[in-house]
Structure formats: structure tokens, C-alpha cells
Design a protein around this motif. Structure first.
Motif, PDB file in Angstrom:
ATOM      1  N   TYR A   1       0.824  -1.153  -0.045  1.00 58.05           N
ATOM      2  CA  TYR A   1      -0.072   0.002   0.019  1.00 58.05           C
ATOM      3  C   TYR A   1       0.844   1.140   0.089  1.00 58.05           C
ATOM      4  O   TYR A   1       0.514   2.224  -0.368  1.00 58.05           O
ATOM      5  CB  TYR A   1      -1.090  -0.156   1.173  1.00 58.05           C
ATOM      6  CG  TYR A   1      -2.388  -0.799   0.876  1.00 58.05           C
ATOM      7  CD1 TYR A   1      -3.202  -0.154   0.295  1.00 58.05           C
ATOM      8  CD2 TYR A   1      -2.343  -2.072   1.191  1.00 58.05           C
ATOM      9  CE1 TYR A   1      -4.506  -0.729  -0.215  1.00 58.05           C
ATOM     10  CE2 TYR A   1      -3.624  -2.747   0.746  1.00 58.05           C
ATOM     11  CZ  TYR A   1      -4.492  -2.179   0.127  1.00 58.05           C
ATOM     12  OH  TYR A   1      -5.803  -2.772  -0.274  1.00 58.05           O
ATOM     13  N   VAL A   2       2.182   1.034   0.560  1.00 60.28           N
ATOM     14  CA  VAL A   2       3.129   2.365   0.403  1.00 60.28           C
ATOM     15  C   VAL A   2       3.570   2.401  -1.215  1.00 60.28           C
ATOM     16  O   VAL A   2       3.706   3.618  -1.543  1.00 60.28           O
ATOM     17  CB  VAL A   2       4.225   2.190   1.448  1.00 60.28           C
ATOM     18  CG1 VAL A   2       5.440   3.028   0.904  1.00 60.28           C
ATOM     19  CG2 VAL A   2       3.711   2.233   2.718  1.00 60.28           C
ATOM     20  N   MET A   3       3.871   1.429  -1.742  1.00 62.34           N
ATOM     21  CA  MET A   3       4.400   1.494  -2.874  1.00 62.34           C
ATOM     22  C   MET A   3       3.592   1.521  -4.287  1.00 62.34           C
ATOM     23  O   MET A   3       3.788   2.267  -5.244  1.00 62.34           O
ATOM     24  CB  MET A   3       5.379   0.014  -3.290  1.00 62.34           C
ATOM     25  CG  MET A   3       6.475   0.084  -2.228  1.00 62.34           C
ATOM     26  SD  MET A   3       7.602   1.377  -2.189  1.00 62.34           S
ATOM     27  CE  MET A   3       8.319   1.335  -3.805  1.00 62.34           C
ATOM     28  N   VAL A   4       2.376   0.853  -4.178  1.00 61.78           N
ATOM     29  CA  VAL A   4       1.479   1.002  -5.408  1.00 61.78           C
ATOM     30  C   VAL A   4       1.092   2.295  -5.497  1.00 61.78           C
ATOM     31  O   VAL A   4       1.380   2.606  -6.962  1.00 61.78           O
ATOM     32  CB  VAL A   4       0.195   0.173  -4.994  1.00 61.78           C
ATOM     33  CG1 VAL A   4      -1.029   0.409  -5.865  1.00 61.78           C
ATOM     34  CG2 VAL A   4       0.323  -1.346  -4.990  1.00 61.78           C
TER      35      VAL A   4
ATOM     36  N   SER B   1       8.805  -6.397  -7.551  1.00 67.80           N
ATOM     37  CA  SER B   1       8.704  -7.128  -6.157  1.00 67.80           C
ATOM     38  C   SER B   1       9.769  -6.906  -5.234  1.00 67.80           C
ATOM     39  O   SER B   1       9.542  -6.828  -4.061  1.00 67.80           O
ATOM     40  CB  SER B   1       8.536  -8.535  -6.503  1.00 67.80           C
ATOM     41  OG  SER B   1       9.718  -8.980  -7.189  1.00 67.80           O
ATOM     42  N   ASP B   2      10.887  -6.296  -5.799  1.00 66.19           N
ATOM     43  CA  ASP B   2      12.069  -6.132  -5.163  1.00 66.19           C
ATOM     44  C   ASP B   2      11.649  -4.932  -4.209  1.00 66.19           C
ATOM     45  O   ASP B   2      12.466  -4.578  -3.285  1.00 66.19           O
ATOM     46  CB  ASP B   2      13.527  -5.876  -5.990  1.00 66.19           C
ATOM     47  CG  ASP B   2      13.924  -7.194  -6.619  1.00 66.19           C
ATOM     48  OD1 ASP B   2      13.449  -8.172  -6.092  1.00 66.19           O
ATOM     49  OD2 ASP B   2      14.842  -7.396  -7.364  1.00 66.19           O
ATOM     50  N   ASN B   3      11.168  -3.697  -4.896  1.00 66.30           N
ATOM     51  CA  ASN B   3      10.771  -2.684  -4.178  1.00 66.30           C
ATOM     52  C   ASN B   3       9.757  -2.908  -2.841  1.00 66.30           C
ATOM     53  O   ASN B   3      10.141  -2.278  -1.908  1.00 66.30           O
ATOM     54  CB  ASN B   3      10.290  -1.510  -5.047  1.00 66.30           C
ATOM     55  CG  ASN B   3      10.992  -0.903  -6.267  1.00 66.30           C
ATOM     56  OD1 ASN B   3      11.364  -1.868  -7.034  1.00 66.30           O
ATOM     57  ND2 ASN B   3      11.097   0.261  -6.463  1.00 66.30           N
ATOM     58  N   ILE B   4       8.694  -3.709  -3.053  1.00 65.82           N
ATOM     59  CA  ILE B   4       8.232  -4.115  -2.128  1.00 65.82           C
ATOM     60  C   ILE B   4       8.715  -4.770  -0.750  1.00 65.82           C
ATOM     61  O   ILE B   4       8.611  -4.608   0.266  1.00 65.82           O
ATOM     62  CB  ILE B   4       6.942  -4.940  -2.624  1.00 65.82           C
ATOM     63  CG1 ILE B   4       6.056  -4.187  -3.572  1.00 65.82           C
ATOM     64  CG2 ILE B   4       6.240  -5.428  -1.339  1.00 65.82           C
ATOM     65  CD1 ILE B   4       4.790  -5.035  -3.983  1.00 65.82           C
ATOM     66  N   LYS B   5       9.727  -5.594  -1.365  1.00 68.81           N
ATOM     67  CA  LYS B   5      10.770  -6.502  -0.491  1.00 68.81           C
ATOM     68  C   LYS B   5      11.453  -5.682   0.334  1.00 68.81           C
ATOM     69  O   LYS B   5      11.343  -5.603   1.685  1.00 68.81           O
ATOM     70  CB  LYS B   5      11.334  -7.616  -1.007  1.00 68.81           C
ATOM     71  CG  LYS B   5      10.485  -8.710  -1.530  1.00 68.81           C
ATOM     72  CD  LYS B   5      11.463  -9.557  -2.473  1.00 68.81           C
ATOM     73  CE  LYS B   5      10.467 -10.619  -3.292  1.00 68.81           C
ATOM     74  NZ  LYS B   5      11.414 -11.663  -4.135  1.00 68.81           N
ATOM     75  N   LEU B   6      12.062  -4.632  -0.298  1.00 69.68           N
ATOM     76  CA  LEU B   6      13.072  -3.793   0.379  1.00 69.68           C
ATOM     77  C   LEU B   6      12.203  -2.574   1.399  1.00 69.68           C
ATOM     78  O   LEU B   6      12.677  -2.438   2.436  1.00 69.68           O
ATOM     79  CB  LEU B   6      13.705  -2.674  -0.700  1.00 69.68           C
ATOM     80  CG  LEU B   6      14.568  -1.849  -0.038  1.00 69.68           C
ATOM     81  CD1 LEU B   6      15.818  -2.532   0.721  1.00 69.68           C
ATOM     82  CD2 LEU B   6      15.362  -1.180  -1.445  1.00 69.68           C
TER      83      LEU B   6
ATOM     84  N   PRO C   1      -3.830  -4.598  -7.584  1.00 71.34           N
ATOM     85  CA  PRO C   1      -2.673  -4.871  -6.715  1.00 71.34           C
ATOM     86  C   PRO C   1      -2.839  -4.434  -5.257  1.00 71.34           C
ATOM     87  O   PRO C   1      -2.160  -4.876  -4.410  1.00 71.34           O
ATOM     88  CB  PRO C   1      -1.259  -4.083  -7.448  1.00 71.34           C
ATOM     89  CG  PRO C   1      -2.405  -3.070  -7.998  1.00 71.34           C
ATOM     90  CD  PRO C   1      -3.602  -3.490  -8.612  1.00 71.34           C
ATOM     91  N   ALA C   2      -3.836  -3.577  -5.066  1.00 75.87           N
ATOM     92  CA  ALA C   2      -4.333  -3.258  -3.705  1.00 75.87           C
ATOM     93  C   ALA C   2      -5.841  -2.700  -3.752  1.00 75.87           C
ATOM     94  O   ALA C   2      -6.225  -1.848  -4.240  1.00 75.87           O
ATOM     95  CB  ALA C   2      -3.298  -1.782  -3.187  1.00 75.87           C
TER      96      ALA C   2
END
Length: 470
Positions: free
Chosen positions: A124-127, A139-144, A278-279
Motif C-alpha cells: 500500500y506504500v509502493m502501489v 517485487s524487489d521494491n516491495i521487499k525492500l 494490486p491493492a
């Protein structure tokens, strides 16, 4: 502990009974309603295949949770020892199942809960930052981002625990605001005649039991927390009455709330739209309140951040207590001498959670969690049936006695939830859980049963490390 939190007499010291019926209801509703309602709608719908069956699954999950909570109510008023499932499994089946529960809680269940919530927060921060890419961040951005969230929470809980506690007020308010906005928006849209997606009813309904079980998994995740009151039985005023009443009143409130939120989603989104989102809450906001859609990811991110904060706070202390009792490495029982916080256990849980987020699949994590937790929920319900007839507890006074058919239903449902996905579509997550059980047994025999502690688990480790300069 504050003075008013303790009840004293000449003989005993214990927690003060200050949680009444309203407080018990609030604890149930507040503990259940959290990140799950923002995570699970897609998973429930994917398992159901249709709007109609998905709404039914939300009701079924609520009913199952209510039956489980009522079964736990009898156990909680009969066995007042701390520990919840640990105490019940120990009383019925002995030390090994109880130890396996604590083992799985520390190494799988608690870290998995934290990982699921943190991943949701990160999404919810990245989308919103990737709207030009159809709202799908790498996905790497979400994991980080997830790892950053967990690191920040660990620092807050370790250094300034009071901030971690008081900030929960803000996070709880964000959760309530987000849900109210969704429900009110849905009411308005339906009043305007937006019922075309709701009217599709049972079109596309799934008939595969394994897929339906996965849908139930996601719904049960959203209802998890229904056993909260069993951990505060000692503080309940007249628990024999208020424990079951809190469940009977509080659980329908959650069911209605979840139904209203999902109906609101379907007032503007089709089945395909929900599954492709995605959200879901953000997509809903872009359709219903486009001018201020940004408020939804902010509120959901705050809500999930708060839920992750609470999960880490309690998980760190569970690991600390287990280590202090000799069930984990003794180094995890150490406390920071400055802030009196269990830093090693907090760091341990946070690292495990970060490892669980590396695959980046929320659905797989939820499946893993539910597969493991319903094994123990079913075992706990079975312990109630067993203690009714076959142990020393059969003659114990039961201030609240649930009809025996209720725990039997819970056992049957748990067997279905555990076996149906394995039979239909075996996944590596299920093998992972089985391996953890085996490792737990291997650990239990020498280190717990025979108390053979290697040097790195000895008392001397306390002399090696100090957290003055952590």
C-alpha cells in the motif's frame, strides 16, 4: 506494571479484574479487525470464483471463528493457566504437543503473521508510486520497503517502547477511518444504483474443494484473533458470563463489518477487477473518491504498520518468555539494561520475518500460516473433547460448558482446512511446515526432555554479552 493493574491480598498477587462485557467485546473486535480485511478479499474471491460464494465464505469463516471462540471459552474458564493453546494442549495430551505449539509459534506462526502484515503495508506504500506502471511496483521494491518497515519497528520497540505502545492509538484510528470510508462509500454507490456486479451472484462459482479451502484460508486469516480473550481471562470481570457473551456479541459485529466492506468493493468492482487489483482498497478509492484516493493507501499503510507493530511487540515477548523457560537459546532471554526491552528476541523475530518475505508472495504466506495454525486450532478443539471424557479434567467444574457438537465441528473443519489443499494442490509450504515439526521433535528430545544443554545455551553466555552499547 502500574499499581492499579495489580490486585493484592495477604496471600496472592494477581492481575486486577477490570475488563467487563463491553471491554471484552472491544478486545475481540479490535484484535480481529486489522490488516486482514485489506489483504484477504482477493484470496477469498479467488477461492470462491463468484461474488455470491465469496460473501458466503466470509459468513462461513465468521461462524467457524465463533465456534472456535466458544470452544476456547470453555477451556479458558476451566483452565486458567496462562499460555492459551499451550496450556490446553499440555493438559490434554502432554508436553510434546504443547512444546510443538510453542516451537511453531516462535519460528513459523508469529514471524509469518508479521511478514504478511509488513508485506501488505509495503504494497500500500509502493502501489501509489507506480501508477504509470498500472499500479504494480517491482517485487524487489516491495521487499525492500517491507524490510525497512520491519527494521524501523524493531528499532522503535527496542529503544523507545512507550512510543511503540502509544502510537497504537493513531494506527487504530487510521484503521477505523479507512473502514468507515469504504462502508459509507459503498452505501452511497449502491443507493445510486450501482448493483450490476452484485447482481452477478453465483456466476463462475468454484466447485473444487481444494480451491474453496484456499478461499477459506484467506477468510480465516482475516478473522484470526478470535481467541484473544483467552489470554486475558484472569482480567475479565465474571469471566464465566462475560467471556462467552463477549464472543456471542462481538463476533457478529465483525462478520457484519466484513460483509459491508466486501459489498462495498463489489458495488464498483467486478470479479476480474478485484482479482487484477494490486491493492483492492486503493483501486476502490480510485473509482469512488478519485479526487482524494490518496487517503486510502495512507490510512491502510498506517493501519497495517500499527498491526505489524503490535505483532512484533507481542512476538518478541513470546520468544523472550520461551527462551527464559529453556525452550530457546538462552541469549534470546536477555534484556537491554537501559530500556528493559527484549532486544535479542525482537531482532530474532524481525530477521525471521524478513526471511519469510523474500519470496514476496502474500498468498503463499497466508497458506503457510493457516495450514500450521489450524493444525493447532483443531488440536485444541480436540483437547476439549478429550478432556470431557478421558482425562483428570473430565470431573473439573466447567463454569461455561459449550455443546459438545461445537468443538467436534471445529475439529472436522480443521481437518478439511489442513487436508483439502494438500490433496488438491500440494505446495512446498506444506512440506516446509512438516519439516519444522520434525526439527521441533529432534530439538525437544535432547534439549527439553533430557535437558542436555550444549555450551552455547549455558548460563555463562550471560557473562559474554551486554547490551549497554547495543
Amino acid at each position: 506494571m502500574e499499581k492499579d493493574a495489580i490486585s493484592t491480598s495477604s496471600e496472592t498477587i494477581g492481575l486486577k479484574k477490570r475488563v467487563g462485557l463491553v471491554g471484552g467485546m472491544s478486545l475481540i473486535v479490535g484484535s480481529i479487525v486489522g490488516s486482514g480485511i485489506f489483504i484477504s478479499p482477493k484470496g477469498v474471491l479467488a477461492g470462491a470464483g463468484s461474488v455470491g460464494l465469496s460473501l458466503i465464505l466470509w459468513i462461513v469463516c465468521g461462524v467457524i471463528s465463533t465456534l472456535g471462540a466458544l470452544s476456547y471459552a470453555e477451556l479458558g474458564t476451566m483452565i486458567t493457566d496462562a499460555g492459551g493453546e499451550y496450556a490446553y494442549l499440555y493438559g490434554a495430551f502432554g508436553a510434546v504437543p504443547a512444546f510443538l505449539f510453542s516451537w511453531m509459534s516462535m519460528l513459523v506462526l508469529r514471524p509469518a503473521i508479521l511478514a504478511i502484515i509488513a508485506l501488505t503495508c509495503a504494497e500500500y506504500v509502493m502501489v501509489p508510486m507506480f501508477e504509470d506502471q498500472c499500479g504494480v511496483p517491482p517485487s524487489d521494491n516491495i521487499k525492500l520497503t517491507c524490510a525497512t518497515v520491519l527494521s524501523e519497528l524493531t528499532t522503535n520497540n527496542a529503544d523507545i517502547p512507550m512510543i511503540a505502545i502509544f502510537s497504537q492509538v493513531i494506527f487504530t484510528a487510521a484503521k477505523l477511518i479507512a473502514l468507515c470510508v469504504i462502508i459509507i462509500g459503498g452505501v452511497v454507490k449502491i443507493a445510486q444504483g450501482n448493483t450490476q456486479y452484485l447482481e452477478t451472484g453465483f456466476e463462475g462459482t468454484e466447485d473444487n474443494p481444494g480451491r474453496i479451502a484456499i478461499g477459506l484460508y484467506n477468510g480465516m486469516w482475516a478473522y484470526d484473533g478470535w481467541n484473544t480473550l483467552n489470554f486475558v481471562t484472569e482480567e475479565l470481570i465474571n469471566p464465566n458470563v462475560n467471556l462467552p457473551r463477549s464472543i456471542i456479541v462481538g463476533m457478529p459485529v465483525v462478520i457484519v463489518l466484513y460483509l459491508l466492506v466486501n459489498i462495498s468493493y463489489f458495488s464498483v468492482m467486478s470479479v476480474g477487477h478485484v482479482l487484477d487489483s494490486p491493492a483492492v482498497a486503493l483501486t476502490w478509492a480510485e473509482l469512488v473518491i478519485p479526487d482524494v484516493a490518496w487517503i486510502m493507501p495512507v490510512f491502510v499503510a498506517l493501519s497495517t504498520f500499527g498491526a505489524a507493530n503490535g505483532a512484533l511487540f507481542s512476538s518478541g515477548r513470546l520468544t523472550f518468555a520461551a527462551a527464559r523457560n529453556g525452550h530457546m537459546l538462552e541469549s534470546l532471554s536477555m534484556v537491554d539494561v537501559k530500556n528493559f526491552t527484549p532486544i535479542p528476541s525482537l531482532v530474532f523475530v524481525s530477521i525471521l520475518s524478513i526471511l519469510y518475505t523474500l519470496p514476496g508472495q502474500l498468498g503463499s504466506l497466508i497458506d503457510l500460516f493457516n495450514f500450521a495454525v489450524w493444525f493447532f486450532y483443531g488440536g485444541t478443539a480436540a483437547s476439549l473433547v478429550y478432556m470431557r471424557y478421558f482425562t483428570k479434567y473430565k470431573d473439573f467444574e466447567r463454569p461455561y460448558k459449550v455443546p459438545i457438537i461445537i468443538p467436534i465441528i471445529v475439529v472436522i473443519v480443521s481437518v478439511f482446512l489442513v487436508l483439502a489443499p494438500i490433496i488438491d494442490e500440494p505446495q512446498i509450504e506444506y512440506l516446509f511446515i512438516a519439516l519444522f515439526f520434525v526439527v521441533g521433535l529432534v530439538f525437544y528430545v535432547p534439549f527439553v526432555h533430557y535437558e542436555k544443554h550444549p555450551p552455547f545455551m549455558s548460563e555463562n553466555i550471560r557473562l559474554i554479552m551486554t547490551f549497554e552499547s547495543f
